[in-house]
Design an enzyme around this catalytic site. Structure first.
Site, PDB file in Angstrom:
ATOM      1  N   ASP A  38     -16.642  54.456 -93.066  1.00  0.00           N
ATOM      2  CA  ASP A  38     -15.765  54.651 -94.133  1.00  0.00           C
ATOM      3  C   ASP A  38     -16.520  55.772 -95.176  1.00  0.00           C
ATOM      4  OD1 ASP A  38     -13.726  52.962 -92.883  1.00  0.00           O
ATOM      5  OD2 ASP A  38     -14.797  51.072 -93.755  1.00  0.00           O
ATOM      6  N   GLU A 138      -9.234  46.444 -94.771  1.00  0.00           N
ATOM      7  CA  GLU A 138     -10.001  46.401 -95.849  1.00  0.00           C
ATOM      8  C   GLU A 138      -8.827  45.674 -97.329  1.00  0.00           C
ATOM      9  OE1 GLU A 138     -14.339  48.015 -94.711  1.00  0.00           O
ATOM     10  OE2 GLU A 138     -13.452  49.156 -96.893  1.00  0.00           O
TER      11      GLU A 138
END
Length: 254
Positions: A38, A138
């Site tokens: 990420d 997430e």
């Protein structure tokens, strides 16, 4: 999963970063580079949008492990300015003042919030914005530290599921070893995202997309994916119990 034109998505992401930086009159952006997919993807997008001269990477390890090497690889591959700050002395000094030994989850939260403080200190000093690295998987499940890695000025990946971030990373040329490594938040030694979440990202994303975006009934999701209804209910519970992490504090109205 939904079908995206990843080249078009990449263009939209870079335009988003460029527009937000320009609109805010910021000189550039700072990113916490962990060595994971990420933060690497966010860094690559930032360089594509702004140029390497306007991107600062902060590598902020607590543990001395391979993640540091991967974070250095990302920064050196992009040619961006980067700084490495060992947060262990800072975190340990916090713990020394607590009067008790936090469990590993609380320790991980302290680590994440320490990194947030350092990111904003550098951003303030350089007139930069903090680019967050959270993805939609997430964000929806609450798999982030409130006021820690969940704190940023803008989060380019926040509407992309983890499996979609992998595709963007491939398109951007993120190093293969970053793409293929097991996802981890690095909050304790041996920690793995999927083990902690209790589900693989690929199944999680398939359920989340149907549950949140398509608003399909849970029994239909289970039937379509050929998984036990308990798996769908498990994900639904992750979303519901973490709702407070996705909003600013609220109080009663009068």
């Amino acid at each position: 999963m939904r079908k995206l034109d990843y080249e078009r998505v990449t263009e939209k992401l870079t335009s988003f970063i460029q527009e937000k930086v320009d609109d805010s009159k910021a000189s550039g952006v700072v990113i916490g580079v962990s060595g994971g997919i990420d933060s690497a993807t966010t860094a690559y997008l930032a360089v594509k949008a702004l140029g390497k001269e306007r991107v600062l990477g902060l590598i902020m390890p607590y543990y001395q492990n391979r993640d540091i090497e991967d974070a250095r690889l990302v920064c050196s591959s992009l040619g961006i300015e980067w700084e490495e700050i060992n947060i262990k002395p800072i975190v340990d000094s916090f713990i020394a003042q607590l009067g008790f030994q936090p469990d590993k989850r609380s320790l991980g939260n302290i680590m994440a919030r320490t990194r947030m403080v350092l990111l904003y200190a550098h951003a303030n000093a350089k007139n930069y914005l903090v680019l967050g690295t959270s993805n939609r998987s997430e964000f929806l499940t609450g798999y982030f530290t409130k006021w820690g890695d969940g704190a940023s000025d803008y989060a380019p990946l926040i509407n992309l599921y983890k499996t979609e971030v992998w595709e963007i990373a491939k398109l951007l040329g993120v190093p293969e070893r970053i793409i293929e490594k097991k996802p981890t938040a690095g909050l304790w030694e041996g920690q793995s995202d999927e083990e902690e979440l209790g589900i693989s990202y690929r199944l999680l994303d398939e359920i989340l997309w149907r549950l949140v975006d398509l608003k399909m009934p849970k029994d239909e999701i289970a039937k379509e994916l050929e998984v036990p209804i308990e798996r769908v209910e498990y994900v639904d519970n992750l979303v519901k119990k973490s709702e407070h992490k996705r909003r600013l504090p609220v109080g009663p109205t009068f």
